[in-house]
Motif scaffolding. Structure first.
Motif, short mmCIF file in Angstrom:
data_model
loop_
_atom_site.label_atom_id
_atom_site.label_comp_id
_atom_site.label_asym_id
_atom_site.label_seq_id
_atom_site.Cartn_x
_atom_site.Cartn_y
_atom_site.Cartn_z
N ARG A 172 38.82 24.49 30.41
CA ARG A 172 39.00 25.65 31.55
C ARG A 172 38.27 26.85 31.12
NH1 ARG A 172 42.71 23.25 34.78
NH2 ARG A 172 43.85 25.30 34.55
N PRO A 295 38.30 39.97 37.63
CA PRO A 295 37.70 38.95 38.76
C PRO A 295 37.75 38.03 37.84
CG PRO A 295 36.26 40.58 39.51
CD PRO A 295 36.93 41.04 38.07
N THR A 296 37.43 37.61 36.87
CA THR A 296 36.96 36.27 36.06
C THR A 296 38.61 35.62 35.34
OG1 THR A 296 35.47 37.02 35.39
CG2 THR A 296 36.16 35.43 33.70
N GLU A 297 39.60 36.64 35.33
CA GLU A 297 40.69 36.61 35.42
C GLU A 297 41.53 35.44 36.12
OE1 GLU A 297 41.78 39.25 31.76
OE2 GLU A 297 43.00 40.06 33.35
N GLN A 298 41.85 35.84 37.86
CA GLN A 298 41.61 35.99 38.54
C GLN A 298 41.90 34.75 39.14
OE1 GLN A 298 41.24 37.97 42.69
NE2 GLN A 298 42.73 39.51 41.12
N GLN A 299 40.29 34.22 38.65
CA GLN A 299 39.41 32.62 38.62
C GLN A 299 39.91 31.75 38.02
OE1 GLN A 299 35.38 32.76 37.44
NE2 GLN A 299 35.06 30.62 37.96
N PHE A 300 40.15 32.24 36.63
CA PHE A 300 40.60 30.85 36.24
C PHE A 300 42.91 31.11 36.07
CE2 PHE A 300 37.19 31.19 34.03
CZ PHE A 300 36.45 29.96 33.43
N GLY A 302 44.83 32.74 38.63
CA GLY A 302 44.66 32.51 39.79
C GLY A 302 45.26 34.35 40.16
#
Length: 306
Positions: A172, A295-300, A302
């Motif tokens: 991912r 935001p990208t780190e939160q997407q992958f 949490g």
């Protein structure tokens, strides 16, 4: 007072429609207004504009054979002798080119977060010599660190007793199947690293580190995750060069304070850190930082949690 004109000011004199308008100053001298025309400007102005044009046409990307001749009227320096600035092609000899070298740099490391003064806090995760890091916290903090290590070209090997927590994370995060591999033992985890592709060996074994010290080499870093700090895991803290701590419970904070020789108020603060904070202990200093998750780190990965 009405009717007076300030010294040095010029006033417009009305003229008939279509006639040339002149400007008159307070001394009565008549100053001719410039005419608007389609003809190119003449004199020194035209030579200055011509000098500003490219030395070769837009379809020709080869350097000119000779630089354009310099017009004395277009020199703009205080003494009238300033050399014109030539932007474009520059040639050097092969002998000189062979002398150009690139000096290697240790770099600033991986940006772990920002301190309370909003200054970036780097983590020297990879180095020519082996590095050992201990993390007291959960998988979320470890995966955030790994996600940022991927940007440095790292390969990651995870030895874990809970493979479900890592299933699919590497694919991912990177879109590749071989950037992160998961193992249930040390077998197959001994990969070498390079400056272009360092190796991060992660040991997620619950309360302890690996039973035996894994072999390390240049550009290979060991990260030991302690899901909870108890006496079986103190050896991993003592062996580590750097320690990362998420928020700790009372007993954990007491063990960390005594093992890492922290000041009493540091042990207290460890119990009240926010979810998106880490303590960085090592190299003679204690630093407390905000991870600044994107935001990208939160997407992958949490939201922050332990």
């Amino acid at each position: 007072m009405q009717g007076q004109v300030a010294p040095g000011r010029a006033v417009q004199v009305p003229a008939q429609l279509g006639a040339r308008q002149d400007t008159v100053d307070v001394t009565g001298r008549r100053l001719g207004a410039p005419q608007l025309t389609d003809a190119p400007p003449a004199g020194a102005q035209s030579r200055a504009l011509a000098a500003a044009q490219p030395a070769y046409g837009p379809q020709d990307d080869s350097p000119p054979d000779e630089p354009p001749e310099e017009d004395d009227d277009t020199r703009t320096g205080p003494s009238g002798k300033t050399s014109p600035l030539h932007i474009g092609w520059h040639a050097i000899s092969r002998k000189t080119l062979r002398r150009v070298t690139v000096t290697p740099s240790a770099g600033a490391g991986l940006i772990l977060g920002r301190d309370r003064q909003n200054a970036p806090v780097p983590l020297h995760l990879f180095a020519p010599e082996p590095v050992r890091i201990a993390l007291v916290g959960g998988v979320w903090a470890a995966q955030l660190l790994i996600f940022r290590a991927f940007a440095l070209g790292a390969r990651v090997i995870v030895v874990t007793t809970e493979p479900r927590a890592w299933a699919g994370f590497g694919e991912r995060a990177t879109g590749q199947y071989n950037r992160l591999t998961v193992h249930s033992s040390d077998q197959g985890a001994a990969l070498t690293g390079t400056a272009q592709m360092p190796t991060l060996a992660v040991y997620d074994l619950g309360l302890t580190g690996p039973a035996t010290a894994p072999p390390l080499g240049p550009w290979r870093t060991q990260l030991t995750i302690l899901r909870q700090l108890d006496r079986p895991g103190l050896a991993a803290l003592q062996d580590a060069q750097l320690t990362l701590l998420q928020r700790l419970g009372g007993d954990e904070a007491a063990l960390a304070t005594s093992t890492l020789k922290l000041r009493p108020h540091s042990g207290q603060f460890l119990q009240f850190m926010a979810d998106d904070m880490l303590a960085l202990i090592g190299e003679g200093t204690d630093r407390y930082l905000f991870l600044g998750q994107t935001p990208t780190e939160q997407q992958f990965i949490g939201l922050p949690r332990r």
